[in-house]
Every structure is written in C-alpha cells, then in structure tokens.
Motif scaffolding. Structure first.
Motif, PDB file in Angstrom:
ATOM      1  N   ILE A 217     -15.162  26.596 -26.578  1.00  0.00           N
ATOM      2  CA  ILE A 217     -15.426  25.175 -26.434  1.00  0.00           C
ATOM      3  C   ILE A 217     -14.130  24.484 -26.076  1.00  0.00           C
ATOM      4  CG2 ILE A 217     -15.386  24.945 -28.968  1.00  0.00           C
ATOM      5  CD1 ILE A 217     -17.291  22.499 -28.470  1.00  0.00           C
ATOM      6  N   ASP A 218     -14.138  23.853 -24.884  1.00  0.00           N
ATOM      7  CA  ASP A 218     -12.893  23.322 -24.335  1.00  0.00           C
ATOM      8  C   ASP A 218     -13.190  22.332 -23.219  1.00  0.00           C
ATOM      9  OD1 ASP A 218     -10.117  23.486 -24.646  1.00  0.00           O
ATOM     10  OD2 ASP A 218     -10.198  25.683 -24.642  1.00  0.00           O
ATOM     11  N   THR A 219     -12.121  21.715 -22.695  1.00  0.00           N
ATOM     12  CA  THR A 219     -12.296  20.825 -21.547  1.00  0.00           C
ATOM     13  C   THR A 219     -12.733  21.660 -20.344  1.00  0.00           C
ATOM     14  OG1 THR A 219     -10.013  21.139 -20.872  1.00  0.00           O
ATOM     15  CG2 THR A 219     -10.458  19.290 -22.342  1.00  0.00           C
ATOM     16  N   PRO A 220     -13.382  21.015 -19.334  1.00  0.00           N
ATOM     17  CA  PRO A 220     -13.803  21.776 -18.153  1.00  0.00           C
ATOM     18  C   PRO A 220     -12.653  22.544 -17.516  1.00  0.00           C
ATOM     19  CG  PRO A 220     -14.808  19.610 -18.137  1.00  0.00           C
ATOM     20  CD  PRO A 220     -13.874  19.621 -19.311  1.00  0.00           C
ATOM     21  N   GLU A 221     -11.484  21.889 -17.390  1.00  0.00           N
ATOM     22  CA  GLU A 221     -10.340  22.561 -16.751  1.00  0.00           C
ATOM     23  C   GLU A 221      -9.965  23.825 -17.508  1.00  0.00           C
ATOM     24  OE1 GLU A 221     -10.375  19.400 -17.557  1.00  0.00           O
ATOM     25  OE2 GLU A 221     -10.154  18.273 -15.688  1.00  0.00           O
ATOM     26  N   ARG A 222      -9.869  23.722 -18.827  1.00  0.00           N
ATOM     27  CA  ARG A 222      -9.437  24.879 -19.605  1.00  0.00           C
ATOM     28  C   ARG A 222     -10.495  25.984 -19.622  1.00  0.00           C
ATOM     29  NH1 ARG A 222      -4.877  24.862 -22.316  1.00  0.00           N
ATOM     30  NH2 ARG A 222      -5.676  26.475 -23.700  1.00  0.00           N
ATOM     31  N   VAL A 223     -11.761  25.586 -19.730  1.00  0.00           N
ATOM     32  CA  VAL A 223     -12.808  26.609 -19.715  1.00  0.00           C
ATOM     33  C   VAL A 223     -12.775  27.355 -18.383  1.00  0.00           C
ATOM     34  CG1 VAL A 223     -15.305  26.963 -19.647  1.00  0.00           C
ATOM     35  CG2 VAL A 223     -14.303  25.493 -21.389  1.00  0.00           C
ATOM     36  N   TYR A 224     -12.486  26.608 -17.322  1.00  0.00           N
ATOM     37  CA  TYR A 224     -12.487  27.210 -15.988  1.00  0.00           C
ATOM     38  C   TYR A 224     -11.246  28.073 -15.763  1.00  0.00           C
ATOM     39  CZ  TYR A 224     -13.262  27.611 -10.970  1.00  0.00           C
ATOM     40  OH  TYR A 224     -13.491  28.092  -9.721  1.00  0.00           O
ATOM     41  N   HIS A 225     -10.070  27.514 -16.086  1.00  0.00           N
ATOM     42  CA  HIS A 225      -8.833  28.222 -15.761  1.00  0.00           C
ATOM     43  C   HIS A 225      -8.318  29.093 -16.888  1.00  0.00           C
ATOM     44  CE1 HIS A 225      -8.309  26.528 -11.846  1.00  0.00           C
ATOM     45  NE2 HIS A 225      -8.428  25.297 -12.306  1.00  0.00           N
ATOM     46  N   ARG A 226      -8.674  28.793 -18.115  1.00  0.00           N
ATOM     47  CA  ARG A 226      -8.169  29.546 -19.259  1.00  0.00           C
ATOM     48  C   ARG A 226      -9.321  30.087 -20.101  1.00  0.00           C
ATOM     49  NH1 ARG A 226      -4.206  30.431 -17.207  1.00  0.00           N
ATOM     50  NH2 ARG A 226      -2.267  29.266 -17.156  1.00  0.00           N
ATOM     51  N   PRO A 227     -10.209  30.864 -19.494  1.00  0.00           N
ATOM     52  CA  PRO A 227     -11.330  31.395 -20.281  1.00  0.00           C
ATOM     53  C   PRO A 227     -10.820  32.323 -21.378  1.00  0.00           C
ATOM     54  CG  PRO A 227     -11.201  32.470 -18.149  1.00  0.00           C
ATOM     55  CD  PRO A 227     -10.211  31.353 -18.115  1.00  0.00           C
ATOM     56  N   LEU A 228     -11.437  32.236 -22.539  1.00  0.00           N
ATOM     57  CA  LEU A 228     -11.003  33.080 -23.661  1.00  0.00           C
ATOM     58  C   LEU A 228     -11.620  34.470 -23.593  1.00  0.00           C
ATOM     59  CD1 LEU A 228     -11.174  30.637 -26.708  1.00  0.00           C
ATOM     60  CD2 LEU A 228      -9.157  31.461 -25.486  1.00  0.00           C
ATOM     61  N   THR A 229     -12.784  34.561 -22.984  1.00  0.00           N
ATOM     62  CA  THR A 229     -13.450  35.865 -22.936  1.00  0.00           C
ATOM     63  C   THR A 229     -13.873  36.181 -21.520  1.00  0.00           C
ATOM     64  OG1 THR A 229     -15.653  34.962 -23.267  1.00  0.00           O
ATOM     65  CG2 THR A 229     -14.415  35.491 -25.258  1.00  0.00           C
ATOM     66  N   ARG A 230     -14.139  37.432 -21.321  1.00  0.00           N
ATOM     67  CA  ARG A 230     -14.595  37.887 -20.016  1.00  0.00           C
ATOM     68  C   ARG A 230     -15.911  37.202 -19.635  1.00  0.00           C
ATOM     69  NH1 ARG A 230     -14.723  43.604 -17.414  1.00  0.00           N
ATOM     70  NH2 ARG A 230     -15.960  43.054 -15.603  1.00  0.00           N
ATOM     71  N   PHE A 231     -16.799  37.014 -20.651  1.00  0.00           N
ATOM     72  CA  PHE A 231     -18.079  36.369 -20.380  1.00  0.00           C
ATOM     73  C   PHE A 231     -17.862  34.980 -19.790  1.00  0.00           C
ATOM     74  CE2 PHE A 231     -21.443  33.478 -21.489  1.00  0.00           C
ATOM     75  CZ  PHE A 231     -22.541  34.118 -20.964  1.00  0.00           C
ATOM     76  N   VAL A 232     -16.977  34.204 -20.435  1.00  0.00           N
ATOM     77  CA  VAL A 232     -16.723  32.839 -19.964  1.00  0.00           C
ATOM     78  C   VAL A 232     -16.139  32.879 -18.559  1.00  0.00           C
ATOM     79  CG1 VAL A 232     -15.424  30.722 -20.387  1.00  0.00           C
ATOM     80  CG2 VAL A 232     -16.418  31.970 -22.311  1.00  0.00           C
ATOM     81  N   ALA A 233     -15.170  33.766 -18.358  1.00  0.00           N
ATOM     82  CA  ALA A 233     -14.531  33.876 -17.048  1.00  0.00           C
ATOM     83  C   ALA A 233     -15.557  34.118 -15.961  1.00  0.00           C
ATOM     84  CB  ALA A 233     -13.505  35.010 -17.078  1.00  0.00           C
ATOM     85  N   GLU A 234     -16.480  35.045 -16.205  1.00  0.00           N
ATOM     86  CA  GLU A 234     -17.435  35.411 -15.162  1.00  0.00           C
ATOM     87  C   GLU A 234     -18.531  34.375 -15.021  1.00  0.00           C
ATOM     88  OE1 GLU A 234     -18.483  39.436 -16.133  1.00  0.00           O
ATOM     89  OE2 GLU A 234     -16.874  40.144 -14.802  1.00  0.00           O
ATOM     90  N   PHE A 235     -18.899  33.728 -16.138  1.00  0.00           N
ATOM     91  CA  PHE A 235     -19.982  32.754 -16.061  1.00  0.00           C
ATOM     92  C   PHE A 235     -19.539  31.495 -15.334  1.00  0.00           C
ATOM     93  CE2 PHE A 235     -23.088  29.688 -17.577  1.00  0.00           C
ATOM     94  CZ  PHE A 235     -24.254  30.408 -17.342  1.00  0.00           C
ATOM     95  N   MET A 236     -18.240  31.168 -15.423  1.00  0.00           N
ATOM     96  CA  MET A 236     -17.754  29.906 -14.874  1.00  0.00           C
ATOM     97  C   MET A 236     -17.518  29.944 -13.374  1.00  0.00           C
ATOM     98  SD  MET A 236     -17.966  27.953 -17.346  1.00  0.00           S
ATOM     99  CE  MET A 236     -17.455  26.533 -16.408  1.00  0.00           C
ATOM    100  N   GLY A 237     -17.662  31.069 -12.707  1.00  0.00           N
ATOM    101  CA  GLY A 237     -17.457  31.058 -11.264  1.00  0.00           C
ATOM    102  C   GLY A 237     -16.988  32.399 -10.774  1.00  0.00           C
ATOM    103  N   GLU A 238     -16.507  32.422  -9.525  1.00  0.00           N
ATOM    104  CA  GLU A 238     -16.115  33.689  -8.931  1.00  0.00           C
ATOM    105  C   GLU A 238     -14.803  34.172  -9.552  1.00  0.00           C
ATOM    106  OE1 GLU A 238     -16.386  32.271  -5.024  1.00  0.00           O
ATOM    107  OE2 GLU A 238     -18.441  32.955  -4.754  1.00  0.00           O
ATOM    108  N   ALA A 239     -14.924  34.856 -10.663  1.00  0.00           N
ATOM    109  CA  ALA A 239     -13.737  35.328 -11.371  1.00  0.00           C
ATOM    110  C   ALA A 239     -13.528  36.796 -11.068  1.00  0.00           C
ATOM    111  CB  ALA A 239     -13.933  35.142 -12.874  1.00  0.00           C
ATOM    112  N   ASN A 240     -12.283  37.172 -10.826  1.00  0.00           N
ATOM    113  CA  ASN A 240     -11.952  38.585 -10.679  1.00  0.00           C
ATOM    114  C   ASN A 240     -11.318  39.058 -11.967  1.00  0.00           C
ATOM    115  OD1 ASN A 240     -12.547  39.013  -7.786  1.00  0.00           O
ATOM    116  ND2 ASN A 240     -11.000  37.410  -7.563  1.00  0.00           N
TER     117      ASN A 240
END
Lengths: 345, 263
Positions: A217-240
């Motif tokens: 749970i975080d601001t949009p910028e942080r959730v997008y650029h600083r995901p805490l987990t792999r799930f968040v990273a992949e769910f938020m967009g084209e993450a490698n």
C-alpha cells in the motif's frame, strides 16, 4: 462535507475453505482517495463490501471516524455506494432515485427536491430529472448512481468497479470527473478496480491485493516504481524481472547479484540517457513492433530469459533498422532499477 | 409451432383439428353445466326441456349457501393475505441462501403441493385435534395457507431469480431498513408476480374441498364442502347454478389479471 478516517483491523473472512480476506489491516485517512487494486478473486470487493456492511466478518474490526462499525447494519453506516451495475431503481425516475435516500431520512419535500437537483447538477445531469432509468445511456446511469450516493452527504464513498461497463473514452472522462467530485467534496473514498492504469490515474494511494492479502500500500508512483513484491511489479505494468547475473553497471565489469525489476520504458538504447552509474544488459533481438508512441523490442538474454524494452518513438531513430537476430545492448538509469528482495524468478 | 408446417396443407389441417379437439375436451365439461343451471326442471337433465332462473334464486335466497359463500371468500382472502407475504419472505431467503440449503428448503416448502390431499387432510385433522382446533375456521385457514404457500412460491421464485439483488443492497446502503427495502424496492418491481401469487393463493383456497370436509364444522362450511354434501343428500340444479357463477367469476378475474400483465 466533513470527512472521516477508516481503520480496518486484522479483518478475516472465509467462504468454506476459501480465504477471501486473510488478516487484512488498513488505515485510510480522512479525505483520502484509496484504491483497492487486484485481479478478480483477490478479495478487493469482499473488503469493500465488508466496509459497506454486507459481508459478515469472521474476525477483525472496522472503525469509521474512530467508532467501531463492525456490527452496525448497512443502513446505519451512512456510506454512499456506487455499484458496478449501478443498481438504480428501474421503477422510479431519475429524480425519485436521487431523492430516495432523502425520503428515507424524512427530509421535507421541498428541501429534498432542491438537494436532489443540486446533486444532479454536480454530475452534469441538469434536465434529466424526469427521465426514466431505462431511457438513459450507461454513462448517464453512472452519473445518476453517483448523484444518489452523494446526495445524503455520506461519511465515506465506496465504489465497486464503477466504470468497468463503460467504453474506453467515456471511462477516462469519468475517471477525471469522479476524482474531481472527490476533491470538491473532500469525501474519503475507497475505490475498487482491476485496472492498474485507472488506479494510477485516480488514487492518492493504492493498496494492491492478491489472494486475500494486501501486497503493498503506497502512492501510485511508489507502487509503480518501487514494487515490494514480484506480484506488484508484474501487476502494475510491463515489468521485467531480471535474474541475478544478467545485468552489469555501465562503469563496472561484474554482473549484479540481485534479482532486479526494470520497467520496459526505463530502458534506452543510448547509454548517455542512463548515466555513468546506470546499468546495461545485452541480448539477441527476437521481435520488434511499432506501437505508435513507442517501439517495443523483445531481447533474449544469454540466460534465455526475455526482456521487454519500450523505446519512445521520438528517441528511436535507429529502431527501424534493427533486425531480429542482431545483438542489442540496452541501458537503464540507476534510479529506475529496483531490487526485489526475496523474489523468485 | 405452426410455422414448422408451412407447406403441407393436410398436416396443417390435421394439426388444427387435433388442437380443436383437445381444447373442446378441456372446456366441454365446464361448459356443460351452464345450460343445466338454467333448467326449469327439478332434476339435472341434459339438454334441459325448459329454462328458468329458479336455481339462481334458490342459491341467492338460501341462508346456508350464502353463509358458505361468505366463508369461502373470507377464507380465500385471509389465505392470500397470509400465504403470499410468507411465501415472499421464504423465497427471498431461499434466493439469498443459494446452494444445497436452498434446494432442500424449497423441497420441504413445496411438499404440500405434491402430497395427496387426503393424506394432508388426515394429518392436519390429527394436528388440529390435539390443539382442539377441529371445526374452527382457523383450522381450515391453517390448512389452506399450507396449500397456498407452495403455489405462491412457484410463482415468486423465478421472479426473484430475475431480480437484481444489488438494488436491495443499494437501498440498504442509502439508509433503508429491511422492511423498507422489501416494501419499496422488491414489492413494486414484483407486483405482477405478486398479483398472480395472490390470485393463485385465493383460488387454491376457494377450490379446496378435502381439508374443508375434514376440518370445517357445519356452521363454517365452505362452498365446495357444501356442494359435496348437497350432491350426496339431494341432487338439484342449484349446484349447476353455483358452478356456472363460479366459473364466470374465475374466468373474469383471470382474464382481468392476464390482460393487465400484457399491458
């Protein structure tokens, strides 16, 4: 309008053996716009309906403005809810729908009429008061549902995927309008969606949910650029998710020993954009496609892993000439490279 | 259905003839009492040799028949007033419960409609006897309500299945109690089904004879019970007059309700 904070404390709900909410805790500030984001079955709607009072919790507490409402029936909670299918009353016209919560509160007719018309004006539906619900378009129904939910000055707004039935252009216009309505009224809002772009556009904070838990749970910028987990990273967009050993620093030789998350759009083909402390990776070009505002390249690393790279069309002079099979190097600035602790690749 | 035979004229003619025969078979037994009721004779004879209204006069002039008519109408009204709201609440619960529990409940609730009437009447007689309620109007009412609830449920369940439950949640969130949500949101939208359910419950009670024969006493005989008794004691065309009136009333009410549903 006075706004109220919401506290969700260790909330749990099981349906048989299926755990819909697994010990969820959440603090929402007064006047905040918080989005519950997640795939279907992640528990976001269950959590919203628990706040609304339609889901009886197995465990945990919900506080509204410091007061425990866990056992309060829905009609005593004073929450404005907008449902996915609008849930307008088809046997009443637009005005009667909006006046309904006021009639329940025994507000005098003249007063109720004025407030209902005000609410309709707020959602830009002047002149629609006497229309039948059946005669409205999807977008207009959405606005009536909004007017009906705000007209009685609720303590909190709850929205369950309110825009999912609308087409894309209308959806974007309504995102802006809902957010503006929130800002005008200053009302605490919980918004449920599975659309990450909608969540990023509208929210003060985003709670990303997965299998009954809040992953981050975080601001949009942080959730997008600083995901805490792999799930968040992949769910938020084209993450490698790049495995250890595939990436090196531009000014170094040794490969980095961490699992890294680098978004497709963080890459550049020119190392100048990445800076001296940026990172570099190399791979064989497997596919490229032109998508209007950008080029999308797929690189295959030596570890066989594929990495997506999105290059803005304005900076992609050389992209058109690249041929599949060619070795390509890509660079990303250090600020856009994010190590994911404990992530499995 | 008839569109399936556009070319074959013979098949079409046969189909029409067959349909006409079936309709005649269904309607004739009802129609045949009409001329009987206008007979001038003391006996049930067909076709009547002379016509009169004396059996209608006999019916309306008889205190016993009039009392039975009042009893039947009162009973039918009370049955509908009790059975339909109960059935509505039961159907809402079953709709919300869903799954196996709902199916089981539905099975239990619909049992009276498939149990042989005589069995139900004997059972009811024993239960009422223990409570000293045999011979009371209340006892008959209980029996009729038990019979009418499944009938009302059969009408209301599918209507509720089509109803959007989010509307009730919306109403609740807007401040409506359960009673207000049901009364203000569900009832107005199901009014046509509710009207049908009321009519069906009323007719179920009006038509019921076995329970009435077992449970009702002499003073609170229903119309069907009195008709059976009078058929046993003396056969006169008063029965035909009542049947004709009855049929006319039911046809008018059903037509009225059906036509309202259409519009």
């Amino acid at each position: 309008m006075k706004s109220f904070p919401i506290t969700v404390e260790s909330v749990r709900k099981a349906y048989g053996s299926y755990l819909a909410l697994d010990d969820v805790s959440l603090e929402i500030e007064a006047g905040e716009f918080l989005t519950l984001l997640g795939p279907s079955g992640s528990g976001k709607t269950t959590l919203l309906m628990a706040v609304a009072g339609f889901v009886l919790l197995d465990n945990g507490k919900i506080l509204l403005g410091g007061r425990d409402i866990t056992r309060l029936p829905p009609n005593k909670r004073e929450l404005g809810i907008v449902f996915q299918n609008y849930a307008l009353f088809p046997h009443m016209n637009v005005l009667a729908n909006v006046e309904y919560p006021l009639a329940l509160r025994k507000i005098p007719r003249v007063d109720a009429r004025r407030r209902a018309l005000d609410a309709l004006a707020r959602v830009k539906l002047e002149g629609f008061a006497q229309r039948d619900i059946a005669a409205l378009s999807g977008g207009q129904r959405q606005r009536v549902a909004l007017a009906r939910a705000i007209v009685f000055k609720p303590r909190v707004m709850l929205m369950d995927e309110p825009l999912s039935a609308l087409d894309k252009n209308l959806r974007e216009a309504m995102q802006y309008e809902i957010r503006r309505l929130h800002d005008d009224l200053g009302i605490t809002t919980i918004y449920v969606t599975h659309d990450q772009r909608e969540a990023l556009t509208m929210s003060d904070r985003i709670a990303v949910m997965n299998s009954g838990r809040i992953e981050q749970i975080d601001t949009p910028e942080r959730v997008y650029h600083r995901p805490l987990t792999r799930f968040v990273a992949e769910f938020m967009g084209e993450a490698n998710i790049v495995p250890p050993g595939s990436v090196r620093r531009i000014d170094g030789v040794d490969a980095l020993r961490e699992t890294l998350m680098i978004r497709a759009e963080s890459f550049h083909l020119d190392p100048a954009f990445a800076g001296p402390d940026g990172v570099a990776l190399e791979g064989v070009l497997r596919a490229k496609s032109f998508r209007g505002e950008n080029w999308l390249l797929t690189l295959e690393l030596d570890t066989r892993q594929e990495v997506l790279i999105s290059v803005p069309a304005t900076l992609a002079a050389g992209c058109a000439d690249l041929a599949p099979g060619q070795r390509v190097a890509a660079f990303a600035p250090a600020a856009k490279v994010h190590a994911i602790a404990g992530a499995k690749v | 259905m008839l569109d399936a035979y556009p070319e074959n004229r013979l098949a079409l003619a046969l189909l029409w003839a067959f349909s006409a025969l079936v309709l005649a078979f269904l309607i004739l037994p009802t129609i045949v009492v009409v001329p009987l009721s206008f007979s001038a004779s003391d006996l049930l004879e067909f076709p009547p040799r002379a016509y009169s209204l004396r059996w209608y006069e006999n019916f309306f002039g008889s205190a016993t028949w009039m009392a039975a008519l009042r009893t039947s109408i009162t009973l039918g009204t009370l049955t509908a007033l009790i059975a339909v709201p109960s059935a509505l609440l039961a159907c809402i619960s079953m709709n919300r419960l869903g799954g196996k529990t709902a199916v089981t409940l539905q099975g239990i609730l619909l049992t009276p409609s498939v149990t042989p009437g005589i069995l139900l009447a004997i059972g009811l007689f024993i239960v009422l006897a223990v409570q000293h309620l045999v011979g009371t109007l209340f006892g008959v009412l209980v029996g009729h309500v038990v019979l009418a609830i499944p009938v009302a449920c059969i009408v209301l369940l599918p209507a509720l299945a089509r109803f959007d439950w989010n509307q009730v949640q919306a109403a609740r969130s807007l401040g409506a109690s359960w009673a207000r949500a049901i009364g203000g949101i569900i009832v107005p939208q199901l009014r046509i089904s509710l009207l049908s359910a009321i009519l069906m419950a009323f007719l179920t009670s009006l038509d019921e004879s076995v329970i009435s024969i077992f449970v009702a006493s002499g003073q609170n005989s229903t119309l069907p019970k009195l008709m059976f008794l009078s058929l046993r004691d003396q056969i006169d065309p008063t029965i035909a007059a009542i049947s004709t009136l009855w049929t006319a009333i039911v046809v008018i009410v059903v037509l009225f309700v059906t036509l309202r549903q259409k519009s």
